[in-house]
Enzyme design. Structure first.
Site, PDB file in Angstrom:
ATOM      1  N   HIS A 271       0.740  -1.325   0.081  1.00 17.56           N
ATOM      2  CA  HIS A 271       0.131   0.002  -0.206  1.00 17.56           C
ATOM      3  C   HIS A 271       0.750   1.251   0.056  1.00 17.56           C
ATOM      4  O   HIS A 271       0.726   2.209  -0.686  1.00 17.56           O
ATOM      5  CB  HIS A 271      -0.881   0.006   1.214  1.00 17.56           C
ATOM      6  CG  HIS A 271      -1.652   1.139   1.417  1.00 17.56           C
ATOM      7  ND1 HIS A 271      -1.497   2.314   2.155  1.00 17.56           N
ATOM      8  CD2 HIS A 271      -2.787   1.611   0.857  1.00 17.56           C
ATOM      9  CE1 HIS A 271      -2.257   3.449   2.107  1.00 17.56           C
ATOM     10  NE2 HIS A 271      -3.158   2.910   1.314  1.00 17.56           N
TER      11      HIS A 271
ATOM     12  N   ARG B 195      30.179  -4.954 -16.004  1.00 17.75           N
ATOM     13  CA  ARG B 195      31.145  -5.585 -15.303  1.00 17.75           C
ATOM     14  C   ARG B 195      30.411  -6.866 -14.269  1.00 17.75           C
ATOM     15  O   ARG B 195      29.693  -6.714 -13.532  1.00 17.75           O
ATOM     16  CB  ARG B 195      31.397  -4.610 -14.170  1.00 17.75           C
ATOM     17  CG  ARG B 195      31.896  -3.497 -15.011  1.00 17.75           C
ATOM     18  CD  ARG B 195      32.599  -2.484 -13.709  1.00 17.75           C
ATOM     19  NE  ARG B 195      33.000  -1.318 -14.153  1.00 17.75           N
ATOM     20  CZ  ARG B 195      32.271   0.136 -14.591  1.00 17.75           C
ATOM     21  NH1 ARG B 195      30.946  -0.096 -14.327  1.00 17.75           N
ATOM     22  NH2 ARG B 195      32.886   1.123 -15.268  1.00 17.75           N
TER      23      ARG B 195
ATOM     24  N   ARG C 259      31.945  -8.146 -19.650  1.00 16.34           N
ATOM     25  CA  ARG C 259      33.117  -8.705 -19.367  1.00 16.34           C
ATOM     26  C   ARG C 259      33.318  -9.818 -18.283  1.00 16.34           C
ATOM     27  O   ARG C 259      32.896  -9.604 -17.284  1.00 16.34           O
ATOM     28  CB  ARG C 259      34.000  -7.376 -18.990  1.00 16.34           C
ATOM     29  CG  ARG C 259      35.489  -7.680 -18.752  1.00 16.34           C
ATOM     30  CD  ARG C 259      36.428  -6.456 -18.201  1.00 16.34           C
ATOM     31  NE  ARG C 259      35.866  -6.053 -16.918  1.00 16.34           N
ATOM     32  CZ  ARG C 259      36.030  -4.899 -16.352  1.00 16.34           C
ATOM     33  NH1 ARG C 259      36.858  -3.975 -16.985  1.00 16.34           N
ATOM     34  NH2 ARG C 259      35.715  -4.575 -15.088  1.00 16.34           N
TER      35      ARG C 259
ATOM     36  N   ASP D 129      43.577   0.553 -17.737  1.00 14.49           N
ATOM     37  CA  ASP D 129      44.792  -0.059 -17.593  1.00 14.49           C
ATOM     38  C   ASP D 129      45.736   0.115 -18.549  1.00 14.49           C
ATOM     39  O   ASP D 129      47.147   0.068 -18.459  1.00 14.49           O
ATOM     40  CB  ASP D 129      44.444  -1.860 -17.660  1.00 14.49           C
ATOM     41  CG  ASP D 129      44.025  -2.148 -16.434  1.00 14.49           C
ATOM     42  OD1 ASP D 129      44.143  -1.624 -15.172  1.00 14.49           O
ATOM     43  OD2 ASP D 129      43.712  -3.631 -16.461  1.00 14.49           O
TER      44      ASP D 129
ATOM     45  N   CYS E 253      36.146   1.727 -23.246  1.00 10.39           N
ATOM     46  CA  CYS E 253      35.002   1.642 -22.268  1.00 10.39           C
ATOM     47  C   CYS E 253      35.631   2.301 -20.847  1.00 10.39           C
ATOM     48  O   CYS E 253      34.979   1.761 -19.876  1.00 10.39           O
ATOM     49  CB  CYS E 253      34.487   0.283 -22.222  1.00 10.39           C
ATOM     50  SG  CYS E 253      35.918  -0.864 -21.784  1.00 10.39           S
TER      51      CYS E 253
END
Length: 807
Positions: free
Chosen positions: A429, A519, A587, A713, A760
């Site tokens: 509710h 991810r 990934r 990276d 990305c």
């Protein structure tokens, strides 16, 4: 017959004669029963019977005296006048003609279902269940009714409930007249969910308005607990487009606590029906730890929901209309029934293409968490209300904190800045009313009334996914509004970086070309929690760790592999569903060894590494003999998401692939686990994040269908900077000319080999100049964090226009 009509005789067009509930039951029974949607039979006692009752007794004038000048905000007056109106209706003797028709209908139902038949007797007001007003819980329902006098008494009580305090107030708020709203009544076979299960379902996601899913709530016992929010139900999502393509699998699920269930009391079957005819009992530990529905039953309900929505779209409304439905499983015959359908009244009445997003600008101590309702943020002082008698103490703009709410609370709920409850799910509710009022609400917190204190300033945030948070203090936030219809589409594909499946549906409104980075680690860390090898090799764990894992496996009957594969596949499939059929690049897990060690049982299996960033991660892990069986679970999850759930838009992506030989090996391992490149349209991408990936781009490109450049990276390895080290963090810069040259060469390598190029990393979200660099050098796609998506979109359009002008 003059005063009753059978479901087979009525449809959605008959609202003014039989009320919204009856009209929709008749519409389903008449049109959808032949299509396999199971609806209990019954009849409507028409609005004409209500009017005839008042005409015979000359009661209209007295009702006008009570209601014409009523002040709905004068609580004492509202209670006094409402009670007098109800007493008036209950005092009226039923004319013989109405009484005889109702009892004749009851006798006919007994012929169909047998003498043991019990009835559900439900109010069906003529303004109820319309697209603009749900009247959720405003009028009364009586269940498990048996016997002539009990039926007639329940009928009179339903008529009287047209004048509950909450219904009077609601009509005034909606501008609906008390005297052009009449109460018809539903009399139907009782579905014995008291010994089964029940719940509600919607043909969209109730929080975000995402329309590609069926959303189902389920709990044991009668459905009132789910509606009122007295129980934390199980939840399930099913993806409609892939369901209609033949896939039969749950997209997403959550196990609710289901602490109690509502059953019938021992005093029901008497000639004089008791007002309190149900009671709650505690569920058993076994019931709490298993789902109230099997996957097969979820599929049956999804089928019902899709057929109901399609029928109403094509045959009733003539336009897209999401539906709000109730279902019940009869514990005696084991069948699933549809017991209500009505238009969804929040997202279905929203029009336009303006995207509104609430964004927190700061955070603070979290006071309590629960299930988020809506996507807004609000702040104010706390007001804990423990009982309806305390409602008078509430002040405008306060945050209403309660155990649960009921329709009697609605006059106060309208004045709140936000609502927080101990109990309830997303269709309780409090949740329904909060959506109608446009308020953020957090339900199912467990103990908000004990944790939060009157007068303390808090911020209620529902803008962070499915978990709603109450923060201490008044935090800063802002609202972003974007007219999507005014956004020209850039040629460069713009995609999203997404880790949390709970945020996926809220991002579906963004005009993204897909998900460029999903991810997997987020799902493993937050939903699975255990190291994959710990699940496979539990004999190597000590008793305490094994016990923690066994607790995770209870809903999956102790099957560790099924737990991992199902949970991970549903997590990544949920992200993919938000953009289906556009691509979703998933990934595979990119934990470092120190991060894997933090999972339950992880320290038993992970090596101690001086520099985990350059250690046992990515492709090297997947092809290692000790880890292959664990990686096989990830492959099975991807395969299940694609083939069973139907998310064939998923593209697996391999991170940190150091050498061409490693690329060959990992592609072989994928194929061994049913993920063969090119089979069933499967593409495989590689993260291009190591200088060797760029230098040998032509060789790597022979094994993959696309590169996704990981600027994070790639930057640290190009510059020789450990991005986890504070000492050298000043030298970490994705805009360094050497890094940009590596990115340019990677894009060029993709173009030369005819494969897809994307980026990305964090850089284009943080630095507009990096996004501009990517566009100028012809990258196919840029994947962005959601908070930077629209700003980057505008920047990319500007860059493309400038380049076109220069050409």
């Amino acid at each position: 017959m003059k005063f009753i009509k059978w479901f087979a005789e009525i449809g959605a067009q008959d609202v003014l004669e039989v009320g919204g509930k009856n009209a929709n039951l008749g519409e389903m029974y008449r049109a959808l029963t032949p299509l396999g949607v199971r609806v209990p039979n019954g009849f409507a006692v028409t609005a004409a019977a209500y009017r005839h009752l008042l005409d015979v007794h000359g009661a209209w004038d007295r009702l006008h005296e009570l209601l014409d000048d009523i002040d709905p905000d004068d609580v004492a007056q509202l209670q006094q006048r409402g009670q007098a109106a109800r007493a008036l209706i209950l005092s009226l003797e039923l004319p013989a003609e109405i009484r005889e028709e109702i009892l004749a209908g009851y006798a006919k139902l007994r012929e169909e279902y047998g003498d043991t038949l019990s009835l559900a007797v439900r109010s069906s007001a003529t303004a109820e269940d319309s697209p603009g007003a749900s009247f959720a819980g405003q009028h009364d329902t009586y269940l498990n009714i048996q016997g002539d006098e009990a039926l007639l008494d329940a009928y009179r009580r339903c008529l009287a409930s047209l004048f509950t305090d909450r219904a009077i107030h609601y009509r005034i708020d909606k501008g609906i007249s008390h005297f052009t709203t009449w109460n018809a009544v539903t009399v139907m076979k009782m579905v014995r969910s008291d010994v089964g299960a029940s719940g509600v379902m919607f043909s969209l996601d109730t929080e975000t308005g995402f329309r590609d899913v069926v959303f189902i709530n389920a709990a044991y016992g009668l459905g009132e607990n789910v509606v009122q929010g007295a129980v934390d139900p199980d939840t399930f999502y099913v993806h409609k487009p892939t369901f209609e393509k033949g896939h039969r699998a749950v997209l997403k699920r959550r196990l609710g606590r289901k602490q109690i269930k509502m059953i019938f009391s021992d005093t029901l079957n008497t000639d004089n029906i008791a007002v309190e005819f149900t009671r709650n009992v505690d569920t058993t530990p076994e019931e709490r730890q298993r789902y109230a529905l099997t996957d097969e039953e979820v599929m049956v309900l999804a089928d019902y929901a899709i057929k109901v929505e399609r029928h109403y779209r094509e045959q009733v409304y003539g336009h897209d209309q999401p539906m709000d439905m109730e279902w019940a499983r009869d514990g005696l015959d084991g069948q699933l029934y549809m017991v209500q359908a009505r238009p969804e009244t929040v997202h279905s009445v929203r029009r336009g293409t303006v995207l509104t997003r609430y964004v927190l600008d700061e955070t603070g101590p979290v006071r309590i968490e629960g299930l988020a309702v809506g996507t807004k943020i609000a702040a104010g002082p706390v007001r804990v209300i423990r009982d309806v008698s305390e409602l008078d103490s509430f002040r405008d703009g306060e945050v209403l904190v309660a155990d649960i709410t009921t329709p009697d609370w609605e006059p106060v709920m309208q004045r709140a800045s936000a609502i927080v409850t101990n109990r309830g799910g997303r269709t309780c509710h409090a949740a329904i009313v909060a959506r109608e009022l446009g308020l953020p609400a957090i339900v199912g917190t467990g103990n908000a009334t004990e944790v939060l204190r009157n007068g303390e300033e808090v911020t209620v945030s529902c803008a962070e996914g499915e978990v709603g948070r109450v923060y201490a203090g008044r935090l800063k936030w802002h609202v972003e509004k974007t007219d999507l219809s005014q956004l020209p589409r850039p040629k460069t594909e713009l995609m999203l970086n997404v880790g949390n499946p709970d945020l996926a549906f809220s991002l579906a409104a963004l005009p993204a070309d897909g998900v460029g980075l999903a991810r997997m680690e987020f799902v493993i860390n937050n939903a699975i929690k255990a190291h994959p090898r710990a699940l496979l090799e539990m004999d190597r764990l000590d008793a305490d760790i094994r016990a923690r894992i066994e607790q995770l496996l209870v809903p999956f009957d102790g099957d560790a592999e099924r737990f991992f594969i199902t949970t991970l596949s549903e997590g990544i499939a949920t992200i993919a569903a938000a953009v289906w059929p556009r691509p979703c690049v998933v990934r595979t897990s990119d934990f470092k060894s120190n991060e894997y060690a933090q999972l339950i049982g992880g320290d038993v299996f992970e090596p101690q590494e001086a520099n985990p960033m350059l250690g046992f991660r990515g492709a090297a892990r997947y092809v290692d003999p000790d880890y292959r069986s664990a990686f096989a679970l990830e492959c099975a999850a991807i395969r299940r998401a694609r083939e069973v759930i139907g998310m064939d838009n998923i593209i697996p992506m391999i991170p940190f692939c150091r050498t061409v030989k490693e690329a060959e090996q990992v592609v072989e391992v994928l194929a061994e686990n049913g993920l063969k490149r090119g089979e069933n349209g499967l593409q495989i991408y590689m993260m291009c994040e190591i200088p060797n990936n760029v230098i040998q781009a032509d060789a790597f490109a022979r094994h993959f269908d696309g590169f996704s450049i990981g600027s994070n990276d790639l930057t640290q390895l190009t510059l020789g900077v450990d991005r986890d080290s504070d000492r050298v963090a000043r030298d970490y810069d994705e805009r360094d000319p050497g890094v940009l040259e590596m990115i340019r060469l990677a894009i060029e390598g993709c173009r030369r080999n005819g494969i897809h190029s994307s980026l990305c990393g964090q850089a284009p979200s943080d630095y507009p100049e990096v996004a501009e660099f990517l566009v100028r050098h012809g990258v196919d796609a840029i994947s962005l964090n959601p908070d930077a998506f629209l700003l980057t979109w505008q920047r990319v359009v500007e860059v493309e226009r400038a380049l076109a002008a220069q050409a």
